[in-house]
Design a protein around this motif. Structure first.
Motif, PDB file in Angstrom:
ATOM      1  N   ALA A 159      -0.903   6.733  -1.558  1.00 28.67           N
ATOM      2  CA  ALA A 159      -1.405   5.836  -0.507  1.00 28.67           C
ATOM      3  C   ALA A 159      -0.331   4.841  -0.099  1.00 28.67           C
ATOM      4  CB  ALA A 159      -2.647   5.102  -0.995  1.00 28.67           C
ATOM      5  N   PHE A 160      -0.345   4.499   1.188  1.00 31.08           N
ATOM      6  CA  PHE A 160       0.610   3.554   1.762  1.00 31.08           C
ATOM      7  C   PHE A 160      -0.156   2.586   2.648  1.00 31.08           C
ATOM      8  CE2 PHE A 160       2.643   7.431   0.688  1.00 31.08           C
ATOM      9  CZ  PHE A 160       3.844   7.044   0.109  1.00 31.08           C
ATOM     10  N   GLY A 161       0.023   1.293   2.428  1.00 32.72           N
ATOM     11  CA  GLY A 161      -0.729   0.333   3.226  1.00 32.72           C
ATOM     12  C   GLY A 161       0.136  -0.835   3.666  1.00 32.72           C
ATOM     13  N   SER A 162      -0.109  -1.313   4.872  1.00 34.01           N
ATOM     14  CA  SER A 162       0.624  -2.497   5.332  1.00 34.01           C
ATOM     15  C   SER A 162       0.082  -3.773   4.688  1.00 34.01           C
ATOM     16  CB  SER A 162       0.548  -2.604   6.860  1.00 34.01           C
ATOM     17  OG  SER A 162       1.223  -1.517   7.457  1.00 34.01           O
ATOM     18  N   TRP A 163      -1.198  -3.744   4.331  1.00 38.50           N
ATOM     19  CA  TRP A 163      -1.868  -4.912   3.747  1.00 38.50           C
ATOM     20  C   TRP A 163      -1.716  -4.870   2.231  1.00 38.50           C
ATOM     21  CZ3 TRP A 163      -7.852  -5.383   3.052  1.00 38.50           C
ATOM     22  CH2 TRP A 163      -8.207  -6.727   2.838  1.00 38.50           C
ATOM     23  N   ASP A 164      -1.458  -6.028   1.635  1.00 40.09           N
ATOM     24  CA  ASP A 164      -1.149  -6.023   0.194  1.00 40.09           C
ATOM     25  C   ASP A 164      -2.370  -5.945  -0.720  1.00 40.09           C
ATOM     26  OD1 ASP A 164      -2.186  -8.569   0.327  1.00 40.09           O
ATOM     27  OD2 ASP A 164      -0.344  -9.611  -0.268  1.00 40.09           O
ATOM     28  N   VAL A 165      -3.544  -5.716  -0.176  1.00 41.82           N
ATOM     29  CA  VAL A 165      -4.748  -5.596  -1.002  1.00 41.82           C
ATOM     30  C   VAL A 165      -5.058  -4.132  -1.381  1.00 41.82           C
ATOM     31  CG1 VAL A 165      -7.218  -6.220  -1.150  1.00 41.82           C
ATOM     32  CG2 VAL A 165      -5.635  -7.747  -0.012  1.00 41.82           C
ATOM     33  N   PHE A 166      -4.348  -3.197  -0.755  1.00 44.14           N
ATOM     34  CA  PHE A 166      -4.669  -1.782  -1.013  1.00 44.14           C
ATOM     35  C   PHE A 166      -4.541  -1.328  -2.465  1.00 44.14           C
ATOM     36  CE2 PHE A 166      -4.746  -1.443   3.568  1.00 44.14           C
ATOM     37  CZ  PHE A 166      -5.899  -0.680   3.703  1.00 44.14           C
ATOM     38  N   PRO A 167      -3.580  -1.859  -3.237  1.00 44.43           N
ATOM     39  CA  PRO A 167      -3.546  -1.436  -4.652  1.00 44.43           C
ATOM     40  C   PRO A 167      -4.849  -1.753  -5.381  1.00 44.43           C
ATOM     41  CG  PRO A 167      -1.492  -2.492  -4.033  1.00 44.43           C
ATOM     42  CD  PRO A 167      -2.432  -2.689  -2.883  1.00 44.43           C
ATOM     43  N   TYR A 168      -5.557  -2.782  -4.919  1.00 47.79           N
ATOM     44  CA  TYR A 168      -6.828  -3.170  -5.541  1.00 47.79           C
ATOM     45  C   TYR A 168      -7.981  -2.322  -5.008  1.00 47.79           C
ATOM     46  CZ  TYR A 168      -3.943  -7.003  -7.056  1.00 47.79           C
ATOM     47  OH  TYR A 168      -2.944  -7.716  -7.628  1.00 47.79           O
TER      48      TYR A 168
END
Ligand SMILES: [Zn+2]
Length: 379
Positions: A159-168
Motif C-alpha cells: 500500500a502507498f498513501g499520501s496521508w500519513d495515517v494509512f499505516p494505522y
C-alpha cells in the motif's frame, strides 16, 4: 444501514458462485481523497471559478477556463478526467452519477477519511470504534491483510498513501503488509526510487500530514515494476487538501493529474506481460463534500463542536456522504456510465475479491461486509 452477520449469511451463501474462475490475479485500487461525484460526472463548475479571487488573476483564470470549461457536462468531464471518460467509460463501468439515478453512498456515520478508508478496505462501517482521523491501529482486518494471510498472496500486497495515517488504517505491523505513506522514504534499489527519495526531502508539501501525490504514485509504480504483485492500494490525497484550503482550481487540477497518473499506470500495466490482461483497476473516493453552496464544498464530515451559546452540535454538510466508483479490467463487462443502480462504499473490498475469484471474509464479530457488485464482475 448496518448489515448484521445473521442477516448477511444468506446473502453470502447466494454469492458463493463467485468463487468462480476469473482472469484477474492483480487488483490495483486507487482512491482520490474527497473527490466529489459532481466534478467526476459534470466537470468543473463555473460558479466556483468565476469569482473575484480567480478573476483577479486574469491569465490564470483565462488559462483555466480554456482548459477545463466547456458548454456541456459531457465535454467538461472529458477534459477534466480524460482517462475516466475514454478508457474507463469505453471498456469499464462508472457508478455514482446522481443526475442519472446512480447513487453512491458511504455507510459509515462520519463522512471523513479514516472511517471512509476503513470502509473501503474492510467492507464494514465500524461506527462504534472508528470515530476519528487519529492514528489508531485499525481493529478490523483489511482486504490487504486478508490476502496477505493466504499463502498464494503472502508478500505480494503493498500500500502507498499520501496521508500519513494509512499505516494505522491498514494496521501495517499486524497485517504484515508494507505501507509507504506520509513522508516516508521508500525502500528500493532502483535509480527512480533514489531520485524520488531525494526529491521528497527537497520539495516542500503544502501540508503537514499529506505529501504530494507524485511521490505516492511514483513509489507504487516502482513496486509494481520490481516484482509481480497481486494487490496494490494507492491512496492519492491532494484533492481533499486543496479543497479544504478553498482552492477550487488546484482541486480540479489535482483531479486532472490523478486521472493522468492513473492513465499512465494503466498504459504501463498493459505493456507488462505480468499484468496485461490479468489486472483489474478500481477507482473510488472515501467521502463526498458539501453541495449546498459555494461555501460548503470545502468541507465534509460529522464532527461534534461547541456553538456560540455553549451548547454542542454535530457539523453537517449535505452531500458529504455521496461517493462514486469505477471498475476496469478483464472481468468487468463494458457498461460505461451506469444509470439507476445504487452502490455503497462497503462493496469495494468484496467486489475486489470477487474480481480475483475469491469470496471476501471480514473480521468483525457482529457487522457484515457489503455485497459484491455483481454487475461489475463477469460471470
Ligand atoms: Zn478532508
Amino acid at each position: 444501514m448496518r448489515f448484521l452477520k445473521a442477516l448477511a449469511l444468506s446473502v453470502s451463501l447466494s454469492c458463493s458462485a463467485f468463487a468462480a474462475e476469473t482472469k484477474t490475479d492483480t487488483v490495483v485500487l486507487v482512491t482520490i481523497d474527497g473527490m466529489r461525484w459532481q466534478e467526476v460526472f459534470r466537470g468543473v463548475d463555473n460558479a466556483f471559478f468565476d469569482q473575484d479571487a480567480y478573476i483577479a488573476h486574469k491569465k490564470h483564470h483565462a488559462d483555466f477556463k480554456a482548459k477545463y470549461w466547456r458548454d456541456t457536462a459531457e465535454e467538461r468531464r472529458a477534459v477534466l478526467m480524460p482517462f475516466l471518460w475514454s478508457t474507463v467509460a469505453g471498456d469499464g463501468q462508472l457508478y455514482g452519477n446522481r443526475d442519472k439515478g446512480s447513487e453512491g453512498d458511504v455507510t459509515n456515520r462520519y463522512h471523513f477519511s479514516y472511517p471512509g478508508y476503513s470502509e473501503i478496505l474492510t467492507g464494514i462501517a465500524d461506527d462504534e470504534r472508528l470515530v476519528s482521523n487519529d492514528k489508531l491501529l485499525n481493529p478490523n482486518r483489511t482486504i490487504l491483510e486478508w490476502l496477505n494471510g493466504m499463502p498464494a498472496y503472502k508478500g505480494k500486497v503493498e500500500a502507498f498513501g499520501s496521508w500519513d495515517v494509512f499505516p494505522y488504517i491498514v494496521n501495517e505491523e499486524r497485517a504484515g503488509v508494507p505501507v509507504n505513506a506520509g513522508f516516508e522514504a521508500y525502500e528500493g534499489d532502483t535509480k527512480r526510487v533514489a531520485i524520488l527519495n531525494e526529491l521528497q526531502e527537497q520539495v516542500p508539501s503544502p501540508w503537514d500530514t499529506v505529501r504530494l501525490d507524485a511521490f505516492t504514485m511514483g513509489y507504487a509504480r516502482e513496486a509494481l515494476k520490481r516484482e509481480k504483485l497481486n494487490f496494490v492500494y494507492i491512496a492519492l490525497g491532494e484533492t481533499d487538501d486543496f479543497a479544504h484550503d478553498g482552492h477550487y482550481d488546484q482541486y480540479a487540477m489535482a483531479a486532472h493529474r490523478s486521472d493522468k497518473a492513473i492513465a499512465d499506470l494503466w498504459a504501463w500495466l498493459q505493456l507488462d506481460p505480468r499484468y496485461a490482461g490479468r489486472t483489474s483497476l478500481i477507482i473510488t473516493t472515501d467521502h463526498g463534500r458539501g453541495s449546498e453552496s459555494l461555501e460548503t464544498w470545502k468541507h465534509h464530515g460529522r464532527f461534534p463542536y461547541t456553538k456560540e451559546d455553549g451548547t454542542t452540535a454535530v457539523s453537517e454538510f449535505a452531500g458529504d456522504g455521496e461517493i462514486w466508483m469505477a471498475f476496469l479490467g478483464p472481468d468487468t463487462p463494458a457498461r460505461g456510465e451506469v444509470a439507476g443502480e445504487t452502490v455503497t462504499l462497503n462493496q469495494v473490498a468484496p467486489t475486489a475479491a470477487a474480481l480475483m475469484g475469491l469470496t471476501f471474509e471480514d473480521s468483525h464479530e457482529v457487522l457484515a461486509h457489503g455485497e459484491v457488485i455483481e454487475a461489475a464482475v463477469r460471470k
